[in-house]
Motif scaffolding. Structure first.
Motif, mmCIF file in Angstrom:
data_model
loop_
_atom_site.group_PDB
_atom_site.id
_atom_site.type_symbol
_atom_site.label_atom_id
_atom_site.label_comp_id
_atom_site.label_asym_id
_atom_site.label_seq_id
_atom_site.Cartn_x
_atom_site.Cartn_y
_atom_site.Cartn_z
ATOM 1 N N LYS A 102 15.502 -13.084 -14.012
ATOM 2 C CA LYS A 102 16.713 -12.411 -13.506
ATOM 3 C C LYS A 102 17.635 -13.398 -12.784
ATOM 4 O O LYS A 102 18.861 -13.245 -12.799
ATOM 5 N N VAL A 103 17.048 -14.424 -12.161
ATOM 6 C CA VAL A 103 17.847 -15.454 -11.484
ATOM 7 C C VAL A 103 18.626 -16.281 -12.517
ATOM 8 O O VAL A 103 19.765 -16.697 -12.273
ATOM 9 N N LEU A 104 18.011 -16.523 -13.675
ATOM 10 C CA LEU A 104 18.598 -17.415 -14.675
ATOM 11 C C LEU A 104 19.477 -16.695 -15.694
ATOM 12 O O LEU A 104 20.572 -17.146 -16.018
ATOM 13 N N GLN A 105 18.963 -15.590 -16.246
ATOM 14 C CA GLN A 105 19.659 -14.900 -17.347
ATOM 15 C C GLN A 105 19.017 -13.520 -17.509
ATOM 16 O O GLN A 105 18.029 -13.357 -18.231
ATOM 17 N N PRO A 106 19.556 -12.503 -16.811
ATOM 18 C CA PRO A 106 18.894 -11.194 -16.738
ATOM 19 C C PRO A 106 18.637 -10.508 -18.084
ATOM 20 O O PRO A 106 17.738 -9.681 -18.189
ATOM 21 N N GLN A 147 7.870 -23.648 -4.479
ATOM 22 C CA GLN A 147 6.893 -22.735 -3.882
ATOM 23 C C GLN A 147 7.568 -21.629 -3.060
ATOM 24 O O GLN A 147 6.962 -20.600 -2.793
ATOM 25 N N GLN A 148 8.836 -21.830 -2.696
ATOM 26 C CA GLN A 148 9.544 -20.800 -1.925
ATOM 27 C C GLN A 148 9.668 -19.481 -2.705
ATOM 28 O O GLN A 148 9.870 -18.428 -2.112
ATOM 29 N N PHE A 149 9.565 -19.549 -4.022
ATOM 30 C CA PHE A 149 9.671 -18.338 -4.850
ATOM 31 C C PHE A 149 8.326 -17.614 -5.000
ATOM 32 O O PHE A 149 8.276 -16.535 -5.588
ATOM 33 N N TRP A 150 7.247 -18.223 -4.550
ATOM 34 C CA TRP A 150 5.930 -17.577 -4.620
ATOM 35 C C TRP A 150 5.951 -16.302 -3.808
ATOM 36 O O TRP A 150 6.486 -16.300 -2.709
ATOM 37 N N PRO A 151 5.364 -15.176 -4.298
ATOM 38 C CA PRO A 151 4.674 -15.008 -5.585
ATOM 39 C C PRO A 151 5.524 -14.276 -6.634
ATOM 40 O O PRO A 151 5.011 -13.399 -7.327
ATOM 41 N N CYS A 152 6.791 -14.621 -6.769
ATOM 42 C CA CYS A 152 7.640 -13.981 -7.787
ATOM 43 C C CYS A 152 7.065 -14.181 -9.192
ATOM 44 O O CYS A 152 6.523 -15.244 -9.496
ATOM 45 N N SER A 153 7.224 -13.184 -10.033
ATOM 46 C CA SER A 153 6.742 -13.260 -11.421
ATOM 47 C C SER A 153 7.825 -13.887 -12.304
ATOM 48 O O SER A 153 9.005 -13.919 -11.934
ATOM 49 N N PRO A 154 7.448 -14.365 -13.492
ATOM 50 C CA PRO A 154 8.450 -14.859 -14.435
ATOM 51 C C PRO A 154 9.541 -13.825 -14.737
ATOM 52 O O PRO A 154 10.701 -14.191 -14.928
#
Length: 257
Positions: free
Chosen positions: A42-46, A30-37
């Motif tokens: 971009k965090v995983l594989q831009p 929930q700490q990433f709320w309200p980031c979009s997919p």
């Protein structure tokens, strides 16, 4: 045993599973709320292209090319479904959840992936087997699949009606009689049903039902991992719709190789 690891993205925590170490993936908190997919990708594989859905608690599974063609025919900017199966490399597929089970799947041979939103309704309609059937239609073999079931509400705190439990249970035990289904499930080793003090109520472990569906397909326990976290009981990291009654979600995604 499959291990779960806390990672940091933008100094915020998300979960990964050793079973899916072959792929960029994450069960975000929930700490990433309200980031979009799109932001989370971009965090995983831009470089990956991003796909998400308008989730409707059904069992429809789409591919990115199907989504692209459907988007040209509807007024909405999202297609209604609850499962996504990649077709090409570098496709990020995402689902949102707040008590329902997020399921991420990877194929170690083809590199293709799937993301599924499996609440009790989708589970009753066998959405995970549906997604697996889509992967098989693209050349996957059952033995090459790896599945991680992310943080979701745990059976010991998920109170449902006996009717709901029987509807979900019918996905494992094909029978018309509710009472028969409930009693049969209660006799299972590691039963997905737990007692509830209230009449007409029962506790339901949705993730366990999904595992039983996978066992029925012929998959082994070594191919499946279940996150040791309950959204309802871990307020510091996860939204729970049942706890807060708020329309907030956490995202789970995986990127094809």
């Amino acid at each position: 045993m499959h291990t779960w690891h806390w990672r940091n993205g933008d100094e915020l925590p998300y979960l990964t599973c050793s079973l899916l170490e072959f792929w960029h993936h994450g069960f975000f908190t929930q700490q990433f709320w309200p980031c979009s997919p799109a932001e989370l990708t971009k965090v995983l594989q831009p470089e990956a292209s991003v796909y998400r859905l308008k989730q409707v608690h059904g069992n429809t599974v789409f591919t990115p090319s199907e989504i692209d063609s459907l988007l040209s025919t509807i007024a909405d900017d999202l297609v209604s479904a609850d499962g996504l199966v990649s077709e090409q490399p570098l496709q990020a597929v995402w689902v949102a959840s707040a008590d329902c089970t997020p399921v991420l799947i990877g194929d170690v041979k083809t590199g293709q992936v799937a993301a599924i939103h499996a609440g009790w309704r989708g589970t009753a309609k066998k959405i995970v087997p549906e997604a697996i059937a889509r992967l098989q239609s693209q050349g996957s073999q059952l033995v090459d699949l790896r599945l991680a079931l992310g943080p979701a509400i745990a059976g010991e705190v998920y109170q449902v009606s006996v009717e709901v439990a029987a509807e979900v249970g019918a996905s494992i035990i094909s029978h018309d009689d509710q009472k028969y289904i409930i009693e049969a499930l209660q006799n299972f080793p590691n039963s997905p049903l737990l007692a509830d003090p209230n009449p007409g109520k029962i506790r339901l472990d949705v993730r366990r039902v999904n595992c039983l569906q996978l066992e029925n397909l012929g998959m082994s326990a070594e191919q499946i991992a279940i996150a040791p976290y309950c959204t309802f009981q871990t307020p510091e990291n996860f939204f729970s719709y049942r706890r807060e009654k708020e329309k907030k979600v956490q995202w789970s995604g995986i990127i094809s190789r």
